[in-house]
Design a protein around this motif. Structure first.
Motif, PDB file in Angstrom:
ATOM      1  N   ALA A 162       0.839  -1.207   0.000  1.00 18.74           N
ATOM      2  CA  ALA A 162       0.000   0.000   0.000  1.00 18.74           C
ATOM      3  C   ALA A 162       0.870   1.253   0.000  1.00 18.74           C
ATOM      4  N   ALA A 189       1.087   4.021  -3.000  1.00 12.11           N
ATOM      5  CA  ALA A 189       0.759   5.418  -2.695  1.00 12.11           C
ATOM      6  C   ALA A 189       1.932   6.343  -3.037  1.00 12.11           C
ATOM      7  N   LEU A 219       2.320   6.583  -6.834  1.00 11.20           N
ATOM      8  CA  LEU A 219       1.284   7.484  -7.352  1.00 11.20           C
ATOM      9  C   LEU A 219       1.701   8.939  -7.158  1.00 11.20           C
ATOM     10  N   HIS A 232       3.116  12.092  -9.889  1.00  8.72           N
ATOM     11  CA  HIS A 232       2.433  13.389  -9.930  1.00  8.72           C
ATOM     12  C   HIS A 232       3.333  14.503  -9.395  1.00  8.72           C
ATOM     13  N   VAL A 263       5.081  14.491  -6.468  1.00  6.50           N
ATOM     14  CA  VAL A 263       5.231  14.568  -5.011  1.00  6.50           C
ATOM     15  C   VAL A 263       6.406  13.691  -4.583  1.00  6.50           C
ATOM     16  N   THR A 320       5.164  12.252   0.801  1.00  6.42           N
ATOM     17  CA  THR A 320       3.943  11.450   0.989  1.00  6.42           C
ATOM     18  C   THR A 320       3.981  10.741   2.336  1.00  6.42           C
ATOM     19  N   LEU A 324       1.657  11.293   5.833  1.00  8.68           N
ATOM     20  CA  LEU A 324       0.793  10.206   6.294  1.00  8.68           C
ATOM     21  C   LEU A 324       1.203   9.690   7.665  1.00  8.68           C
ATOM     22  N   ILE A 368      -2.494  10.165   9.859  1.00  9.31           N
ATOM     23  CA  ILE A 368      -3.318   8.989  10.141  1.00  9.31           C
ATOM     24  C   ILE A 368      -2.553   7.696  10.383  1.00  9.31           C
ATOM     25  N   PHE A 369      -1.275   7.649  10.041  1.00 11.93           N
ATOM     26  CA  PHE A 369      -0.510   6.417  10.243  1.00 11.93           C
ATOM     27  C   PHE A 369       0.739   6.661  11.084  1.00 11.93           C
ATOM     28  N   ILE A 384      -3.316  14.504  -4.222  1.00 13.28           N
ATOM     29  CA  ILE A 384      -2.706  13.188  -4.421  1.00 13.28           C
ATOM     30  C   ILE A 384      -2.366  12.539  -3.082  1.00 13.28           C
ATOM     31  N   ILE A 385      -1.828  13.319  -2.173  1.00 15.58           N
ATOM     32  CA  ILE A 385      -1.485  12.749  -0.861  1.00 15.58           C
ATOM     33  C   ILE A 385      -2.758  12.351  -0.121  1.00 15.58           C
ATOM     34  N   LEU A 416      -5.560  11.344  -1.489  1.00  7.56           N
ATOM     35  CA  LEU A 416      -6.030  10.084  -2.081  1.00  7.56           C
ATOM     36  C   LEU A 416      -5.140   8.921  -1.676  1.00  7.56           C
ATOM     37  N   GLY A 417      -3.833   9.166  -1.617  1.00  3.96           N
ATOM     38  CA  GLY A 417      -2.911   8.124  -1.177  1.00  3.96           C
ATOM     39  C   GLY A 417      -3.244   7.644   0.233  1.00  3.96           C
ATOM     40  N   GLY A 418      -3.572   8.571   1.091  1.00  4.81           N
ATOM     41  CA  GLY A 418      -3.929   8.206   2.456  1.00  4.81           C
ATOM     42  C   GLY A 418      -5.219   7.403   2.511  1.00  4.81           C
ATOM     43  N   ASN A 419      -6.230   7.849   1.798  1.00  6.18           N
ATOM     44  CA  ASN A 419      -7.481   7.086   1.799  1.00  6.18           C
ATOM     45  C   ASN A 419      -7.275   5.695   1.205  1.00  6.18           C
ATOM     46  N   PHE A 420      -6.465   5.633   0.174  1.00  5.49           N
ATOM     47  CA  PHE A 420      -6.147   4.333  -0.418  1.00  5.49           C
ATOM     48  C   PHE A 420      -5.472   3.424   0.603  1.00  5.49           C
ATOM     49  N   MET A 421      -4.564   3.983   1.387  1.00  2.00           N
ATOM     50  CA  MET A 421      -3.889   3.143   2.382  1.00  2.00           C
ATOM     51  C   MET A 421      -4.864   2.631   3.444  1.00  2.00           C
ATOM     52  N   VAL A 456      -8.787   7.473  -6.959  1.00  2.00           N
ATOM     53  CA  VAL A 456      -7.415   6.957  -6.912  1.00  2.00           C
ATOM     54  C   VAL A 456      -7.046   6.348  -8.264  1.00  2.00           C
ATOM     55  N   ALA A 509      -6.621   8.979 -10.941  1.00  2.00           N
ATOM     56  CA  ALA A 509      -5.326   9.661 -10.813  1.00  2.00           C
ATOM     57  C   ALA A 509      -4.188   8.749 -11.248  1.00  2.00           C
TER      58      ALA A 509
END
Lengths: 298, 298, 298, 298
Positions: free
Chosen positions: A184, A188, A191, A195, A197, A202, A206, A210-211, B169-170, B172-177, B245, B248
């Motif tokens: 994951a 991320a 991705l 783009h 980043v 990233t 994170l 949240i992590f 992007i970050i 979306l990356g977080g939600n994806f994780m 996600v 993107a």
């Protein structure tokens, strides 16, 4: 009473050393004898074969590489199974298949000895620091008997009931979850990278939101920097664990598409010559599939 | 100076309320006017259309459901774009596609106004408690200008440079994780369940050892108990995010097999009538594929 | 000279019968003796154990369920290995693991006997009609010797060189491709169904245009009608084959995500109690994931 | 009556030529006018803009690259929509999204004109040889009216009822199945290759036994030889189609994991600079993931 300790690899050695420090008498055995010299100089008795490290009615701890190695030291001609006998306890701490765990439990039961599954979470540095998490499942009296030894090797022992396989399954579930988190994070970050980043950015965001868990921080740094040398946990072991997870899943008829994805990542990595990198190097394939050229890590 | 706040849903409402509490003057607009009454009673001015909530050279914050809603309140006939004008700042806090974010940035730039992407991590309860994490990317002066407002809505603001898309992007990356972690937990617990390990036990051990973060504890409990009602974050929104996600990813040519897996889980869940359950209900499909009958959660 | 034929299941029986019809003398053995009575009445000699069906320097054909069954009839106490001896030929026609094939080749070589891998394409009706396709790999002289027998059982024999494993791998590759086609048809028809296109219509158009092959026509009809009873090839065998494919892939370090997908489909089907349906019933899960309720086939 | 033909690319040109040969009068339009010169010399009238190729109450055929191109020639300022008027028929033969097809059908209906979806199977050589398969769905009278024209362009016309979207869905289903077959062949051949079986041998056996269809023979040869130049169907178009399939699947809530796998393959290929190779070049990634170095085809 002397404990027999079989397997002095990068995990077994510091675990055995912690037992010595806690005052346990140890008989040790390792495939290559010289690995045991440091412990011998601290008072451990080096045995000539696995069975010689064990006394009837005693306690034997095994911490070896895989199913095959465990079968050899338990069931082989020099193995501990017949030696332990009624009342003996075999504490099996390696990451092995639930199938072998169930089989060994049955073989011990038939001989009056006891099989305790006690796999651990933590890498060699955690073992050295006595920071392992130890799972423990098996006959209650046997678990009780070996608890002081387990406590000497880790920061916490989780009692998990009478069925040894349960400990192996939870251990595999945990390793599987770590693999999943690696994938994951790799997806991320890739991705983000494509783009514009920076990978570090990233993960920084994170892990500060949240992590926040250390696992994300530590693995995240490695993956962000594509820093896979030296391996703290070899990719070939990741493949081994993915195979164990899928084997256990097949046995219980559980489709695990995410585990299958991870096995594919590890197969690709090994096929590309990355077996000896850290298992986070699965992330290289994620980057390559996105057309990036991350090299082979550093 | 009065801030225009557009979108008073389960997230926008408490965010706007925190702005009021921090002493900001607010003009508000929501598709259904009655949602704004509570804020009006606290001093906010209700506008008749989005553009009326905004003053030339002012600050507009949008927190709406999706790309279409944002296009409507910005680009529609009553939209804020033309009203803001030179010097104005649009702070876009919704979870939207990077493609729309880039397009809006361009449209604002052409008019001399500024576009700031400021998506957030956190659910409605975190919004109410001012515990959101706020990402922030856009022209430096504009970010600086709106920082006090952002700080009034969250526990921490992450400055992410000049490129608005980076924040999206970050996010979306977080939600994806998070999605990935849900899948991983669901597979691990189902593996355990079919080997006789209670789902709660698997999560208890893992969250007390290698995955101590609150996210694992909280989501883990829901998934262990198949407790998906009421939804804290609707599964239909999970599908929306998975689509964002993958959109993107396609735009930047990044294969994301784990994201594709998750989109499939959400499509299956929505097809089975679970759009309004919590997004952790993706775990139901994992259990069903293993031949279990978890029902539809409770 | 009498040929020993081991394994008289739904494939082995008609194959052996075709050998008899072609004028070959047969000694037969099957785990349950009564399966051989029909052949005995046509002149075959029933042997009491596998080894008794075989003569030194003779030819033994095995057509059994899986690796374990083959190990039993070859390597077990009543097995054929030691009996065949120098000059003998073991023609192994079951779908088995390349790993076992390689191991048996080695064991035979060590004893001066020869191992020929000769797996087949075709289901029981094709076996009865002598329409099987027979692959053949092994020592050239041995292949030459058994060719008349192979030709008596199929419509075509493919010589594949000296390495037995090659025949097993191509056989598995073919079965894997059939699985893949089943999945592809199931996804395409489900996509159509949910857009209002009758499943039969999708297949009718595709098989009358770009996919005219019988395999698409026949499987397509089954899947369109969700007609999975009686099984022409049991789903449990599909799972077995998927496992063999993935085992062979792991052995050679080949990620096969499509094969992994199919293993997941079969695991889900078996977990849902569908082991005895036709293997095309993997399509049920495709429909269920789309929120349809196809029942369990008919 | 003159037919308007819009779009003279590698498919449209030979299709239009076949209409001329069959005696139909044609007005033609293409974005770059010079593409139409060959047809003009055969009697076609070159129009200055799409609308000028069409007469009120007439028949317009579109064969353009994608959704955006079709929107432009139909809905743009020079588009055909308003020109066709009551009684006119738009025959849309491009591979486009079902969503756009539905939208165009609706727009035509509102103006009294008719929308017929008539996508085709076959590549440029098949178009030239009048060997296309033509699907046809739309209002019955309109389909009847254009049938002679369709028959002049292909070997067979499939009437598919009144709902245009149905034709688009079956077309996408067919392309998806071809993609799937490509992946299946690539995995099977790679499995063989890493066990020592030449890629050509795997395909030779499979196409002479269970997969005799030309599609397997032709694609199989390309993939076996990694021969991806020149492209007969560009990989970038494969990605476009995979996106259309997944878009249609999402719209109808159908998880299609195999389609998702293929989109990933095409994204990886495009990211690696392979957009202009033949779409079978998805097989390169399969080989690379197995640690092989197939180069970039030839």
């Amino acid at each position: 009473m002397e404990i027999g300790f079989i397997g002095l690899g990068s995990m077994g050695y510091p675990m055995a050393e912690n037992l010595l420090k806690a005052g346990h008498a140890l008989a040790i055995w390792n495939r290559s004898r010289e690995k045991g010299e440091g412990l011998a100089s601290q008072g451990a008795r080096q045995a000539g074969r696995p069975a010689d490290a064990v006394s009837a009615d005693g306690v034997a701890i095994t911490m070896v590489a895989d199913d095959a190695a465990l079968e050899s030291v338990v069931l082989g001609p020099d193995g501990i199974l017949e030696k332990l006998g009624p009342g003996g306890v075999h504490v099996s701490m390696s990451t092995i298949s639930p199938a072998l765990s169930a089989r060994l439990a049955e073989l011990h039961r038939a001989r009056g000895s006891h099989y305790v599954a006690a796999p651990v979470f933590g890498r060699p540095d955690a073992a050295a620091a006595k920071m392992l998490f130890v799972l423990c499942a098996g006959p209650a009296a046997a678990c009780e008997r070996v608890r002081p030894a387990l406590e000497a090797m880790g920061q916490k022992v989780f009692p998990l009931g009478e069925e040894p396989v349960h400990a192996n399954i939870i251990k595999l579930g945990g390793n599987f979850m770590i693999m999943s988190v690696i994938e994951a994070m790799a997806e991320a970050m890739t991705l983000g990278e494509k783009h514009g980043v920076p990978r570090e950015k990233t993960m920084e965001v994170l892990t500060q939101s949240i992590f926040p868990a250390p696992l994300f921080v530590n693995y995240g740094k490695q993956i962000a920097a594509h820093a896979y040398r030296p391996a703290r946990f070899k990719l070939s072991l990741g493949l081994k664990d993915a195979n164990l997870v899928l084997g256990a899943a097949a046995r219980a008829q559980v489709p695990m598409p995410l585990a299958a994805l991870m096995q594919g990542r590890y197969l690709a990595a090994v096929a590309k010559g990355r077996a000896d990198l850290d298992w986070t190097a699965a992330a290289l394939n994620v980057a390559e599939d996105a057309g990036l050229d991350p090299g082979d890590g550093h």
